[in-house]
Write an enzyme that holds these catalytic residues in place. Structure first.
Site, short mmCIF file in Angstrom:
data_model
loop_
_atom_site.label_atom_id
_atom_site.label_comp_id
_atom_site.label_asym_id
_atom_site.label_seq_id
_atom_site.Cartn_x
_atom_site.Cartn_y
_atom_site.Cartn_z
N ASN A 35 -5.04 3.44 -2.97
CA ASN A 35 -6.03 4.34 -3.85
C ASN A 35 -5.46 5.62 -5.27
O ASN A 35 -6.57 6.02 -5.96
CB ASN A 35 -6.93 4.60 -3.32
CG ASN A 35 -8.02 3.64 -2.26
OD1 ASN A 35 -7.89 2.81 -3.36
ND2 ASN A 35 -8.67 4.02 -1.28
N ASP A 45 1.42 -1.53 -0.12
CA ASP A 45 0.49 0.07 -0.05
C ASP A 45 0.48 1.06 0.25
O ASP A 45 1.98 1.17 0.31
CB ASP A 45 -0.99 -0.25 0.74
CG ASP A 45 -1.61 1.74 1.26
OD1 ASP A 45 -2.38 1.69 0.70
OD2 ASP A 45 -1.62 1.76 2.60
N TYR A 47 -0.15 5.36 0.33
CA TYR A 47 -0.63 6.38 1.37
C TYR A 47 -0.54 5.40 2.84
O TYR A 47 -1.55 4.45 3.30
CB TYR A 47 -2.44 6.86 1.07
CG TYR A 47 -1.89 7.45 0.19
CD1 TYR A 47 -0.82 8.68 0.15
CD2 TYR A 47 -1.90 7.19 -1.20
CE1 TYR A 47 -0.84 9.91 -1.82
CE2 TYR A 47 -1.55 7.86 -2.76
CZ TYR A 47 -1.17 8.65 -2.71
OH TYR A 47 -0.84 9.88 -3.72
#
Lengths: 230, 230
Positions: free
Chosen positions: A129, A21, A23
């Site tokens: 994202n 991931d 962030y």
């Protein structure tokens, strides 16, 4: 590193690919506000927490409703709600905060961890994202572009994590089974989604947060990414 | 009531059915903590806010991941994380807080608003994330059972709002088009989901919160449910 928190069901086994991931895991989302901490004033941490919470709420609510809106837009909209909720904070900081968010600090151990895993033969990827443009800029600003083989953005699908399709970007592109991919996130909700999908999951519990999502437990918990090398 | 906030694009038209969100809209989710405010101590509001935020996060994250877990369970798990995050708050309050959550206060205007709309010939329904047992107990404790024609729980579908299927419970059961149903919620994210689905939406902005979800705007904004009668 918190030794008691560092456990891994498959410790030392090694994985063909490590997917991270972005962030909160590679990049410190609170570093944007910290850079302007003095100008923001005493509520800077509550402001940063709300910015993050609203950004995430927007991703989940819109994904469930089938109304995708990109992460750069949601990041701006979340910031604007923070200014409305903290009227004493100077709105003229808006542009500086958004600029800082595009160039977040990476956590200090990131370069050595990624380069070590890569030297051991693993493929290194980001699954985020963020929009491709946001991720390109963040990776370049952190100077870690040469350590990353692939960057997967949910923007190509128009649905956010924790939808299974978001995690499937990695299995499909890497040509690997989910369980053969080690997925790392500092976000417990992201670990829950990744575990539901089938990845081998390492929760990077930087904050020493209490556990959540009991039926979707990680395979390992580390206090920093250095735990992957132990 | 804040006159400036009370506007409705279809004001006075009347609707065949009024469908209400339960938690935050009819029932005051913070009343559970307020009943035990003194025992909780000075952080009671932050504790209540986190309880609510975590409960909602769990609904969204699990729905997107396809891993439904019922609202009573999520409410308990969210409470347990709050105790872990606020170690100075007495864990022996757990049972009392959960009991209070099952019997929340309804907002003061609820009985007169529901009975007036019903006398005008409208059908009155609840559409909620709560389990049927939770909703039955809350409605009975608030003494509003005779004012409500239908109670729809997403538990029958195993997916939470803002999934379109959750809102479709109302159109399918009431036999009405979405735009002919007036949907009321105090939760701006719920209004976003309901608007994406197609309801005529009234945001009950009790807290005077800043607007969000600009592309999914409500048809009307009221500061309490009394705005529906104006």
């Amino acid at each position: 590193m918190n030794a008691a928190a560092d456990r891994d069901a498959r410790h030392g086994a090694g994985y063909a690919a490590y997917v991270f991931d972005a962030y909160g895991t590679l990049f410190d989302v609170h570093s944007a506000v910290r850079r302007h901490q003095q100008a923001l004033g005493p509520d800077y941490q509550a402001f940063s927490d709300l910015w993050r919470a609203k950004q995430l709420e927007y991703t989940w609510v819109r994904s469930l409703a089938g109304r995708y809106r990109d992460f750069a837009t949601l990041t701006e909209e979340a910031l604007d709600v923070c200014f409305a909720r903290f009227p004493e904070i100077d709105r003229s900081l808006r542009a500086d905060l958004l600029e800082a968010y595009r160039r977040l600090d990476c956590f200090s151990e990131v370069p050595v961890v990624l380069s070590t895993l890569r030297q051991q033969g693993a493929r290194i990827a980001i699954l985020s994202n963020g929009t491709p443009a946001m991720l390109d800029e963040a990776v370049a600003a952190a100077g870690i572009g040469t350590l990353i083989d692939e960057v997967f953005s949910v923007d190509t699908l128009k649905i956010y994590k924790t939808a299974p399709a978001a995690y499937a970007l990695a299995t499909q592109s890497l040509g690997l089974e989910a369980r053969d991919i080690a997925f790392q996130s500092s976000n417990r909700w992201d670990i829950a989604g990744a575990k539901a999908f089938g990845f081998t999951c390492h929760w990077i519990n930087r904050a020493g947060a209490p556990d959540e999502y009991p039926e979707l437990a990680p395979d390992g918990v580390f206090s920093t990414l250095e735990g992957l090398l132990a």
